[in-house]
Write a protein that holds these residues in place. Sequence first.
Motif, PDB file in Angstrom:
ATOM      1  N   VAL A  92      75.181 -21.686  42.362  1.00 37.20           N
ATOM      2  CA  VAL A  92      75.606 -20.213  41.567  1.00 37.20           C
ATOM      3  C   VAL A  92      75.213 -19.236  42.259  1.00 37.20           C
ATOM      4  O   VAL A  92      73.943 -18.780  42.101  1.00 37.20           O
ATOM      5  CB  VAL A  92      74.808 -20.379  40.119  1.00 37.20           C
ATOM      6  N   LEU A  93      76.066 -18.315  42.764  1.00 30.96           N
ATOM      7  CA  LEU A  93      75.813 -17.658  43.395  1.00 30.96           C
ATOM      8  C   LEU A  93      75.976 -16.103  42.567  1.00 30.96           C
ATOM      9  O   LEU A  93      76.779 -15.786  42.401  1.00 30.96           O
ATOM     10  CB  LEU A  93      76.557 -17.327  44.748  1.00 30.96           C
ATOM     11  N   ASP A  94      75.028 -15.152  42.803  1.00 36.19           N
ATOM     12  CA  ASP A  94      74.989 -13.926  41.833  1.00 36.19           C
ATOM     13  C   ASP A  94      74.766 -12.727  42.743  1.00 36.19           C
ATOM     14  O   ASP A  94      73.593 -12.529  43.452  1.00 36.19           O
ATOM     15  CB  ASP A  94      73.798 -14.340  40.698  1.00 36.19           C
ATOM     16  N   GLN A 166      69.214  -7.169  42.442  1.00 39.35           N
ATOM     17  CA  GLN A 166      69.244  -6.974  41.065  1.00 39.35           C
ATOM     18  C   GLN A 166      69.357  -8.539  40.283  1.00 39.35           C
ATOM     19  O   GLN A 166      68.920  -8.342  39.210  1.00 39.35           O
ATOM     20  CB  GLN A 166      70.152  -5.971  40.521  1.00 39.35           C
ATOM     21  N   ALA A 167      70.304  -9.287  40.868  1.00 42.42           N
ATOM     22  CA  ALA A 167      70.440 -10.622  40.280  1.00 42.42           C
ATOM     23  C   ALA A 167      68.976 -11.363  40.231  1.00 42.42           C
ATOM     24  O   ALA A 167      69.064 -12.224  39.441  1.00 42.42           O
ATOM     25  CB  ALA A 167      71.470 -11.369  40.961  1.00 42.42           C
ATOM     26  N   GLY A 168      67.995 -10.831  40.973  1.00 43.94           N
ATOM     27  CA  GLY A 168      66.773 -11.592  40.840  1.00 43.94           C
ATOM     28  C   GLY A 168      66.094 -11.305  39.199  1.00 43.94           C
ATOM     29  O   GLY A 168      65.408 -12.091  38.961  1.00 43.94           O
ATOM     30  N   LEU A 187      66.056 -16.636  46.117  1.00 48.91           N
ATOM     31  CA  LEU A 187      66.105 -15.278  45.602  1.00 48.91           C
ATOM     32  C   LEU A 187      65.903 -14.562  46.781  1.00 48.91           C
ATOM     33  O   LEU A 187      65.025 -14.528  47.788  1.00 48.91           O
ATOM     34  CB  LEU A 187      64.688 -14.964  44.909  1.00 48.91           C
ATOM     35  N   VAL A 188      67.371 -13.812  47.084  1.00 51.93           N
ATOM     36  CA  VAL A 188      67.589 -13.089  48.273  1.00 51.93           C
ATOM     37  C   VAL A 188      67.286 -11.686  48.010  1.00 51.93           C
ATOM     38  O   VAL A 188      68.039 -10.856  47.473  1.00 51.93           O
ATOM     39  CB  VAL A 188      69.104 -13.381  48.633  1.00 51.93           C
ATOM     40  N   ASP A 189      66.080 -11.402  48.909  1.00 52.75           N
ATOM     41  CA  ASP A 189      65.582  -9.857  48.531  1.00 52.75           C
ATOM     42  C   ASP A 189      65.664  -9.745  47.114  1.00 52.75           C
ATOM     43  O   ASP A 189      66.013  -8.343  47.002  1.00 52.75           O
ATOM     44  CB  ASP A 189      66.377  -8.955  49.461  1.00 52.75           C
ATOM     45  N   GLY A 190      65.214 -10.613  46.161  1.00 50.18           N
ATOM     46  CA  GLY A 190      65.542 -10.479  44.795  1.00 50.18           C
ATOM     47  C   GLY A 190      64.372  -9.144  44.170  1.00 50.18           C
ATOM     48  O   GLY A 190      63.249  -9.176  44.581  1.00 50.18           O
TER      49      GLY A 190
END
Length: 317
Positions: A92-94, A166-168, A187-190
């Motif tokens: 699930v990509l956010d 921000q999705a983090g 968590l991508v640069d979350g």
Amino acid sequence: MFETVRKNHRLRPAIVGLCLAAALTGITACADSTPSDSGKPKSPGQSSHQNSKDPAAVKPSASAAAASLRMVANGDHSLAFHVTPGRLPALVLDAGGGEDSSYWKKMAPELAKRTGSMVVTYDRAGMGKSDEVPGAWKVENAVSDLKAGLTQLGITHDVILVSHSQAGEVATYFAKENPNWLAGAVLVDGSLPEFYTDEETARIEAANKAQVAALKDQPSTQQTRQLLATADGYGPTHRAYHQISWPRSVPATAIVSEKTPFETPEDAQLWRNAQQEFVKGAPNRDLVTATKSSHDIAGDRPDVIVTAVGKMLKAVG
């Protein structure tokens, strides 16, 4: 920063919260990023940084089916979910603040093809094809929307969140409330709770005032409304967020960009420190640095995300 917003048709890198946390303090987190090597982002699997000998790298599989649009309801508003069929765990990509599901338009089909997993992208309220909801942005509402969507799609277990910026924050609250739904997270640069110390939040809050006043004088657009919604209650929201902990039972990989969302050394180091502190919180967490990358890791170093997802899938079986 607002001069930049007028020139760019979208916020990129995508992060409404850090547009206020960074750009409003004189840091250009909302400006278009420039990929480190060439002027054009590379698609997943084609980056010059890809290590083809990495045994954890995901190998291509058969072509994935096309994504289908599913509109789901949560209360009085509808949300757009895009689903590429496949096996579980589902990815699930956010996207980060200010971005919709199109942020993943290259990565989603590539991940589906390489992993065979179901891949889901979606537009948070007020973005893309999803209905706009008036009032302050509340992470609890974003979590409710994500949960409603996944419930209606029948995906209530074996989920791996891939959450940018921000999705983090959405991922952290979602994981705390629904740990049994998750197999893991990347968590991508979350935006993580450890970053929002009282001192940092107070500094951001003070810097917000003049910039928010200037933003209110601009024409009302989806973009300006989203920024103002995030600014509303920013301090209390993030002081509360600082107290939240990621559940120890849910594995997580934190990917931090080399450049970070910030240009001042002090804030950039605070961002790195927060990522490191998060990873030290449990033995099932890993830290990966996306070298030669801005905050827009999906554009600059998609291979890092693909490899991290592949390792997570392998780890959770």
